[in-house]
Write a protein that holds these residues in place. Structure first.
Motif, PDB file in Angstrom:
ATOM      1  N   SER A  86       0.749  -1.342   0.137  1.00 12.97           N
ATOM      2  CA  SER A  86       0.209   0.149  -0.067  1.00 12.97           C
ATOM      3  C   SER A  86       0.839   1.233   0.087  1.00 12.97           C
ATOM      4  O   SER A  86       2.140   1.156   0.334  1.00 12.97           O
ATOM      5  CB  SER A  86      -0.839   0.035   1.268  1.00 12.97           C
ATOM      6  OG  SER A  86      -0.188   0.284   2.389  1.00 12.97           O
ATOM      7  N   GLN A  87       0.318   2.397  -0.387  1.00 18.12           N
ATOM      8  CA  GLN A  87       1.158   3.801  -0.363  1.00 18.12           C
ATOM      9  C   GLN A  87       1.519   3.955   1.075  1.00 18.12           C
ATOM     10  O   GLN A  87       2.421   4.447   1.212  1.00 18.12           O
ATOM     11  CB  GLN A  87       0.138   4.865  -1.045  1.00 18.12           C
ATOM     12  CG  GLN A  87       0.870   6.145  -1.194  1.00 18.12           C
ATOM     13  CD  GLN A  87       1.990   5.966  -1.992  1.00 18.12           C
ATOM     14  OE1 GLN A  87       2.417   5.357  -3.061  1.00 18.12           O
ATOM     15  NE2 GLN A  87       3.008   6.946  -1.657  1.00 18.12           N
ATOM     16  N   GLU A  91       5.378   4.856   2.034  1.00 25.00           N
ATOM     17  CA  GLU A  91       5.761   5.925   2.934  1.00 25.00           C
ATOM     18  C   GLU A  91       6.286   5.864   4.405  1.00 25.00           C
ATOM     19  O   GLU A  91       7.191   6.656   4.699  1.00 25.00           O
ATOM     20  CB  GLU A  91       4.459   7.116   2.960  1.00 25.00           C
ATOM     21  CG  GLU A  91       3.971   7.424   1.663  1.00 25.00           C
ATOM     22  CD  GLU A  91       2.634   8.293   1.826  1.00 25.00           C
ATOM     23  OE1 GLU A  91       2.107   8.528   2.903  1.00 25.00           O
ATOM     24  OE2 GLU A  91       2.095   8.923   0.797  1.00 25.00           O
ATOM     25  N   GLN A 154       5.703   6.742  -5.525  1.00 21.52           N
ATOM     26  CA  GLN A 154       4.496   6.382  -5.494  1.00 21.52           C
ATOM     27  C   GLN A 154       4.232   4.813  -5.956  1.00 21.52           C
ATOM     28  O   GLN A 154       4.996   4.436  -6.901  1.00 21.52           O
ATOM     29  CB  GLN A 154       3.474   7.286  -6.604  1.00 21.52           C
ATOM     30  CG  GLN A 154       3.272   8.770  -6.335  1.00 21.52           C
ATOM     31  CD  GLN A 154       2.733   9.003  -4.730  1.00 21.52           C
ATOM     32  OE1 GLN A 154       1.557   8.389  -4.788  1.00 21.52           O
ATOM     33  NE2 GLN A 154       3.534   9.533  -4.331  1.00 21.52           N
ATOM     34  N   LEU A 155       3.393   4.193  -5.260  1.00 21.13           N
ATOM     35  CA  LEU A 155       3.358   2.771  -5.385  1.00 21.13           C
ATOM     36  C   LEU A 155       2.856   2.221  -6.759  1.00 21.13           C
ATOM     37  O   LEU A 155       3.358   1.281  -7.421  1.00 21.13           O
ATOM     38  CB  LEU A 155       2.307   1.890  -4.273  1.00 21.13           C
ATOM     39  CG  LEU A 155       2.536   0.473  -4.305  1.00 21.13           C
ATOM     40  CD1 LEU A 155       3.690  -0.146  -3.671  1.00 21.13           C
ATOM     41  CD2 LEU A 155       1.269  -0.108  -3.148  1.00 21.13           C
TER      42      LEU A 155
END
Length: 243
Positions: A86-87, A91, A154-155
């Motif tokens: 997931s993003q 992060e 970004q994923l």
């Protein structure tokens, strides 16, 4: 006790015999003039200068070991980033790593910030320069940066996988260079420690004996091999200095 080295010599030859100081049959006046002509190139090696070199080497080793530790963290970060689901996870992974790098720099780490480091491994000689390895995340990494993954990655970025792989390859090359630097500094550290110990054991040496001792060191180190110096027991290395 002091002995002499010639600026620019390195490794096992650092404490080599300088033939320019050999005795000759010149008249007294000529001999004094010849000696005066080379005094400007002569470097005195004392216990204090060797201790200072050991401290510089120790500081350099600490910096290299720190950079290697951060490099391992960078490898783990890149592998984790490639597997993020997931993003938010991505992060968190990037943010935790950046905090690790910032902490290392705050503690005085210069190599991880990409800055070169001068180590005075040879008493009285020119410094050895260790190239930095910039391990910071950047918003817009360039083609020469070690880590190609953006700090704002970004994923769903199609190029993320390629950036991770490219970073892993470049990072490994940088770590290999740091490992080579660490080995060289460890060899210097072992040699300087033995030299410092020998000065304590044989503190009554005159100038001629110092040159003979230097020859013993040179021949002994060559016979042992540079790679073995870093792992040699202190007493084993000290035998090189015994008459």
């Amino acid at each position: 006790m002091v002995s002499s080295i010639v600026p620019g010599t390195t490794g096992a030859n650092t404490l080599g015999v300088d033939n320019r100081f050999a005795r000759n049959q010149q008249p007294n006046g000529a001999a004094r003039n010849a000696e005066a002509a080379v005094l400007g190139d002569r470097v005195e090696v004392s216990g204090a200068s060797i201790a200072a070199a050991r401290e510089s080497v120790r500081d350099g080793l600490n910096q290299v070991h720190q950079a290697l530790a951060v490099g391992h963290d960078a490898q783990a970060m890149l592998v984790a980033a490639r597997g993020a689901t997931s993003q938010a996870d991505l992060e968190t992974i990037l943010g935790s790593y950046q905090q690790r790098v910032d902490g290392a720099i705050a503690q005085g780490g210069t190599l991880v910030a990409g800055q070169s480091l001068n180590v005075y491994a040879e008493p009285g000689g020119a410094p050895v320069t260790i190239g930095g390895a910039d391990l910071r995340l950047k918003s817009e990494p360039g083609v020469t940066d070690i880590i190609s993954v953006s700090a704002q990655a970004q994923l769903d970025d199609a190029g993320l996988g390629q950036a991770v792989q490219r970073s892993l390859e470049t990072l490994q090359d940088s770590m290999n260079r740091l490992i080579d630097s660490a080995r060289a500094l460890e060899a210097h550290q072992g040699f300087l420690g033995a030299a410092e110990g020998a000065m304590g054991v044989r503190n009554d040496l005159d100038a001629e004996s110092a040159r003979l001792l230097a020859l013993q060191v040179r021949q002994g180190l060559q016979s042992m091999g540079g790679a073995s110096i870093a792992n040699a027991e202190p007493q084993a290395v000290l035998t090189l200095f015994r008459a």
